[in-house]
Design a protein around this motif. Sequence first.
Motif, PDB file in Angstrom:
ATOM      1  N   LEU A  27       0.886  -1.408   0.050  1.00  0.00           N
ATOM      2  CA  LEU A  27      -0.024   0.050   0.033  1.00  0.00           C
ATOM      3  C   LEU A  27       0.942   1.234   0.073  1.00  0.00           C
ATOM      4  N   ASP A  28       2.198   1.016   0.719  1.00  0.00           N
ATOM      5  CA  ASP A  28       2.838   2.335   0.777  1.00  0.00           C
ATOM      6  C   ASP A  28       3.518   2.542  -0.668  1.00  0.00           C
ATOM      7  N   ILE A  29       3.846   1.610  -1.272  1.00  0.00           N
ATOM      8  CA  ILE A  29       4.303   1.648  -2.551  1.00  0.00           C
ATOM      9  C   ILE A  29       3.403   2.151  -3.482  1.00  0.00           C
ATOM     10  N   MET A  30       2.271   1.595  -3.188  1.00  0.00           N
ATOM     11  CA  MET A  30       1.093   2.222  -4.327  1.00  0.00           C
ATOM     12  C   MET A  30       0.782   3.699  -4.107  1.00  0.00           C
ATOM     13  N   GLU A  31       0.924   4.090  -2.932  1.00  0.00           N
ATOM     14  CA  GLU A  31       0.476   5.576  -2.632  1.00  0.00           C
ATOM     15  C   GLU A  31       1.756   6.337  -3.288  1.00  0.00           C
ATOM     16  N   GLU A  32       3.046   5.942  -3.161  1.00  0.00           N
ATOM     17  CA  GLU A  32       4.187   6.657  -4.047  1.00  0.00           C
ATOM     18  C   GLU A  32       3.734   6.790  -5.252  1.00  0.00           C
ATOM     19  N   LYS A  33       3.223   5.632  -6.067  1.00  0.00           N
ATOM     20  CA  LYS A  33       3.184   5.678  -7.382  1.00  0.00           C
ATOM     21  C   LYS A  33       1.816   6.489  -7.878  1.00  0.00           C
ATOM     22  N   LEU A  34       0.985   6.670  -7.115  1.00  0.00           N
ATOM     23  CA  LEU A  34      -0.307   7.556  -6.902  1.00  0.00           C
ATOM     24  C   LEU A  34       0.051   8.867  -6.903  1.00  0.00           C
ATOM     25  N   LEU A  35       0.727   9.259  -5.984  1.00  0.00           N
ATOM     26  CA  LEU A  35       1.422  10.632  -5.767  1.00  0.00           C
ATOM     27  C   LEU A  35       2.188  10.963  -7.042  1.00  0.00           C
ATOM     28  N   LEU A  36       2.970  10.174  -7.666  1.00  0.00           N
ATOM     29  CA  LEU A  36       3.863  10.250  -8.780  1.00  0.00           C
ATOM     30  C   LEU A  36       2.880  10.727 -10.025  1.00  0.00           C
ATOM     31  N   MET A  37       1.884   9.992 -10.120  1.00  0.00           N
ATOM     32  CA  MET A  37       0.692  10.004 -11.211  1.00  0.00           C
ATOM     33  C   MET A  37       0.083  11.117 -11.009  1.00  0.00           C
ATOM     34  N   LYS A  38      -0.310  11.841  -9.830  1.00  0.00           N
ATOM     35  CA  LYS A  38      -0.729  12.959  -9.448  1.00  0.00           C
ATOM     36  C   LYS A  38       0.205  14.306 -10.028  1.00  0.00           C
ATOM     37  N   GLU A  55       1.866  13.045 -24.816  1.00  0.00           N
ATOM     38  CA  GLU A  55       1.979  11.506 -24.890  1.00  0.00           C
ATOM     39  C   GLU A  55       2.853  10.659 -23.849  1.00  0.00           C
ATOM     40  N   GLU A  56       3.956  11.304 -23.911  1.00  0.00           N
ATOM     41  CA  GLU A  56       4.870  10.608 -22.968  1.00  0.00           C
ATOM     42  C   GLU A  56       4.454  10.558 -21.524  1.00  0.00           C
ATOM     43  N   LEU A  57       3.881  11.728 -20.996  1.00  0.00           N
ATOM     44  CA  LEU A  57       3.277  11.487 -19.780  1.00  0.00           C
ATOM     45  C   LEU A  57       2.143  10.819 -19.746  1.00  0.00           C
ATOM     46  N   ASN A  58       1.334  10.694 -20.790  1.00  0.00           N
ATOM     47  CA  ASN A  58       0.288   9.927 -20.596  1.00  0.00           C
ATOM     48  C   ASN A  58       0.558   8.392 -20.427  1.00  0.00           C
ATOM     49  N   THR A  59       1.411   8.109 -21.221  1.00  0.00           N
ATOM     50  CA  THR A  59       2.182   6.573 -21.318  1.00  0.00           C
ATOM     51  C   THR A  59       2.764   6.339 -19.846  1.00  0.00           C
ATOM     52  N   ARG A  60       3.677   7.209 -19.169  1.00  0.00           N
ATOM     53  CA  ARG A  60       3.786   7.171 -17.963  1.00  0.00           C
ATOM     54  C   ARG A  60       2.990   6.881 -16.930  1.00  0.00           C
ATOM     55  N   ILE A  61       1.805   7.757 -17.100  1.00  0.00           N
ATOM     56  CA  ILE A  61       0.668   7.784 -16.045  1.00  0.00           C
ATOM     57  C   ILE A  61       0.117   6.209 -16.247  1.00  0.00           C
ATOM     58  N   ASN A  62      -0.115   5.857 -17.538  1.00  0.00           N
ATOM     59  CA  ASN A  62      -0.933   4.603 -17.798  1.00  0.00           C
ATOM     60  C   ASN A  62      -0.079   3.243 -17.249  1.00  0.00           C
ATOM     61  N   ASP A  63       1.196   3.608 -17.490  1.00  0.00           N
ATOM     62  CA  ASP A  63       2.165   2.436 -16.776  1.00  0.00           C
ATOM     63  C   ASP A  63       2.240   2.467 -15.381  1.00  0.00           C
ATOM     64  N   LEU A  64       2.163   3.736 -14.467  1.00  0.00           N
ATOM     65  CA  LEU A  64       1.904   3.703 -13.294  1.00  0.00           C
ATOM     66  C   LEU A  64       0.741   3.166 -12.717  1.00  0.00           C
ATOM     67  N   ALA A  65      -0.230   3.234 -13.360  1.00  0.00           N
ATOM     68  CA  ALA A  65      -1.549   2.890 -13.126  1.00  0.00           C
ATOM     69  C   ALA A  65      -1.746   1.224 -12.973  1.00  0.00           C
ATOM     70  N   ALA A  66      -1.132   0.634 -14.270  1.00  0.00           N
ATOM     71  CA  ALA A  66      -1.121  -0.839 -14.320  1.00  0.00           C
ATOM     72  C   ALA A  66      -0.559  -1.340 -13.186  1.00  0.00           C
TER      73      ALA A  66
END
Length: 85
Positions: A27-38, A55-66
């Motif tokens: 959950l802590d790791i997921m929180e870090e990834k969600l903050l990066l997405m934000k 496009e690059e930002l969108n790709t990074r956000i989609n990768d983090l979401a996955a």
Amino acid sequence: MKMDEKENPEKELQQELQWVKYRQKMLDIMEEKLLLMKQLSEQAKKGNLIARELEELNTRINDLAAQVRALDSESRRTEDGKILE
């Protein structure tokens, strides 16, 4: 439940505690990834980017979401394979 777990509730509680610690770590790791997405989405909202950069930002956000979905799914499984809701 296995026979030895019925006879040893302390062992079962220890295993549950280990799972809770593991889940909290995930959950802590997921929180870090969600903050990066934000942060990435806020960067995109500023509007100073060209289409390729968006496009690059969108790709990074989609990768983090996955990654977040995968971490959540995997860390919901207990040692015996049960999935917790």
